[in-house]
Design a protein around this motif. Sequence first.
Motif, PDB file in Angstrom:
ATOM      1  N   SER A   1     -52.479   0.134  -4.288  1.00 52.31           N
ATOM      2  CA  SER A   1     -53.133   1.278  -5.835  1.00 52.31           C
ATOM      3  C   SER A   1     -53.073   0.211  -6.023  1.00 52.31           C
ATOM      4  O   SER A   1     -53.053  -1.488  -7.142  1.00 52.31           O
ATOM      5  CB  SER A   1     -51.813   2.145  -6.249  1.00 52.31           C
ATOM      6  N   HIS A   2     -54.913  -0.009  -7.186  1.00 51.88           N
ATOM      7  CA  HIS A   2     -55.344  -0.281  -8.282  1.00 51.88           C
ATOM      8  C   HIS A   2     -55.688   0.845  -9.049  1.00 51.88           C
ATOM      9  O   HIS A   2     -56.854   1.739  -8.959  1.00 51.88           O
ATOM     10  CB  HIS A   2     -56.664  -0.497  -7.731  1.00 51.88           C
TER      11      HIS A   2
ATOM     12  N   ARG B   1     -45.963   1.415  -6.590  1.00 48.07           N
ATOM     13  CA  ARG B   1     -47.680   2.090  -5.289  1.00 48.07           C
ATOM     14  C   ARG B   1     -48.062   0.635  -4.786  1.00 48.07           C
ATOM     15  O   ARG B   1     -49.056   0.931  -5.657  1.00 48.07           O
ATOM     16  CB  ARG B   1     -47.819   3.205  -5.604  1.00 48.07           C
ATOM     17  N   ARG B   2     -47.534  -0.817  -4.352  1.00 48.16           N
ATOM     18  CA  ARG B   2     -48.081  -2.043  -3.534  1.00 48.16           C
ATOM     19  C   ARG B   2     -48.999  -1.041  -2.895  1.00 48.16           C
ATOM     20  O   ARG B   2     -48.708  -0.772  -1.691  1.00 48.16           O
ATOM     21  CB  ARG B   2     -46.587  -1.879  -3.186  1.00 48.16           C
TER      22      ARG B   2
ATOM     23  N   ASN C   1     -51.609  -0.882 -14.299  1.00 50.63           N
ATOM     24  CA  ASN C   1     -51.459  -2.141 -13.328  1.00 50.63           C
ATOM     25  C   ASN C   1     -50.713  -2.629 -12.657  1.00 50.63           C
ATOM     26  O   ASN C   1     -50.344  -3.412 -11.375  1.00 50.63           O
ATOM     27  CB  ASN C   1     -52.191  -2.749 -12.532  1.00 50.63           C
ATOM     28  N   ASP C   2     -49.918  -3.439 -13.259  1.00 52.79           N
ATOM     29  CA  ASP C   2     -48.921  -4.190 -13.583  1.00 52.79           C
ATOM     30  C   ASP C   2     -47.006  -2.789 -12.661  1.00 52.79           C
ATOM     31  O   ASP C   2     -46.735  -3.497 -11.857  1.00 52.79           O
ATOM     32  CB  ASP C   2     -47.587  -4.771 -15.043  1.00 52.79           C
TER      33      ASP C   2
ATOM     34  N   CYS D   1     -45.211   2.556  -0.944  1.00 52.41           N
ATOM     35  CA  CYS D   1     -43.901   2.264  -2.375  1.00 52.41           C
ATOM     36  C   CYS D   1     -41.875   2.253  -1.794  1.00 52.41           C
ATOM     37  O   CYS D   1     -42.206   2.118  -1.969  1.00 52.41           O
ATOM     38  CB  CYS D   1     -44.407   3.901  -2.165  1.00 52.41           C
TER      39      CYS D   1
ATOM     40  N   GLN E   1     -48.292  -2.008  -9.267  1.00 52.12           N
ATOM     41  CA  GLN E   1     -48.127  -2.824  -8.105  1.00 52.12           C
ATOM     42  C   GLN E   1     -46.886  -3.091  -7.972  1.00 52.12           C
ATOM     43  O   GLN E   1     -46.097  -3.430  -6.731  1.00 52.12           O
ATOM     44  CB  GLN E   1     -48.382  -3.591  -8.501  1.00 52.12           C
TER      45      GLN E   1
END
Length: 333
Positions: A152-153, A149-150, A142-143, A47, A146
Motif C-alpha cells: 500500500s502507499h 499493509r505491505r 507510509n512507515d 497484510c 508498510q
Amino acid sequence: MTKFSRKIRNYIITGVLKFSFMLKLKRIPVLPNVIDLEPTNLCNLKCSHCPNPYWVRKKKNLRLDQFEYIVRQLPNLMYIKLQGIGEPFLNPELFEMIRKAEDFGIDVGLTTNGMVYNDKIRDGMQKIKKMKITVSVDALSNDVVQILRRGSHIDTLKKNIASLREDSKFTCNDFSFWSVITKDNIHGLLSIIMFGKSVDVNSISFQMFLNDWSSEQIKNIIVDQKIEDIYDYQSEIEEAKIMANENKVQLNVVTQNYYTRNNKCIWPYTRIFIDVDGNVVPCCIISDAAVITMGNVFEQPLQEIWNSEKYIQFREDIKTHNLRDYCKNCYSE
C-alpha cells in the motif's frame, strides 16, 4: 415483486430467523436473507495480520455464472456482502455480479483496500443503483502502512478513496472506514478520523483486536502486534472519541469477546459465509474452509447444507456452550 412487497417479505423472514435464534432451533425453517460471499481470493497487498499471504489455496475469481447459481438457491436473499480474503475490485466480473443482484432486488455491500481504482471501476460505480462501501484504512503513515499493509502507499490510497467517494456519491448510501488497530497504529487514530471527515464518511469502526484465523502460524505472527488490553490505551481511544464527536463523525469501537454464555452467537441461525470455491463456512471471522466447512454449494443444495446434521450439531454446540476452539475468541466466557 414490488419494493413494498420485498420489504414485507424481508421483515417476515428476518423475524423467523431471529425467532429461530431465540428458541435455539436445531433446524431453521427458512434460508438466510443475508450472506457474505467471497468474490475473489486474489489480493494486491500482503497484510501482516491477514491469512491470504500464507495460504496455499489456489487463487481464483468467482465467476458470474457461479454467483448467479448461488443467488438462485437463496430465494429470500436481501443483502450480499461481497467480502472475503481478497480484493473484490480484482474480479473483472464484479460489477456484472452487482447488477445481477440488483435485478433480483438484492442490496450489495463490499469491502476494499482502496489500492485498486481505475476507469473501468469508475464506470462501474456510476452505473449501479445503490450499494454500501467499506474501505480498510489501517494507517495514514507510509512507515506504519508498510508494516501492516505491505504494497500500500498513502498518497495512492488517499487519491483512490477520494475518487471512489466522489464517483459513488449518487449510488453509495453508506461509505465507511474499517480500521484494524494494533500496537503499530494505535497512535494514528486521530489522522484516520480527520481524513474520514474530509471525504465525508458515514462512519468509522476501530477493530481493537486481531483475528488469528484459527492458524498457529498467524497467531505467532501477530503476537507482538496485538493489543492485549485496550485499557492500556484508554487515553488514545477516549481522545479519538472526543475528536469524532466534535467533528460529527460516527465512531464505533469494536472489541473482542462480544458473546457470552447468555449472549450467544447468532450466525449459525441467521447468516452464512461462502468462499470463492463454494464452501459454506459458519461465519466470516472463521472464513477458512480448512478450519470448518458445512458443505459446498456447487456439490450440494444449500437447503440441505443449512439443515444438515453437521449444521445441527454446530448449533447444538453453540446452544450448550460446548464451544469449539475457533469459536472461543469471540466469547468472554
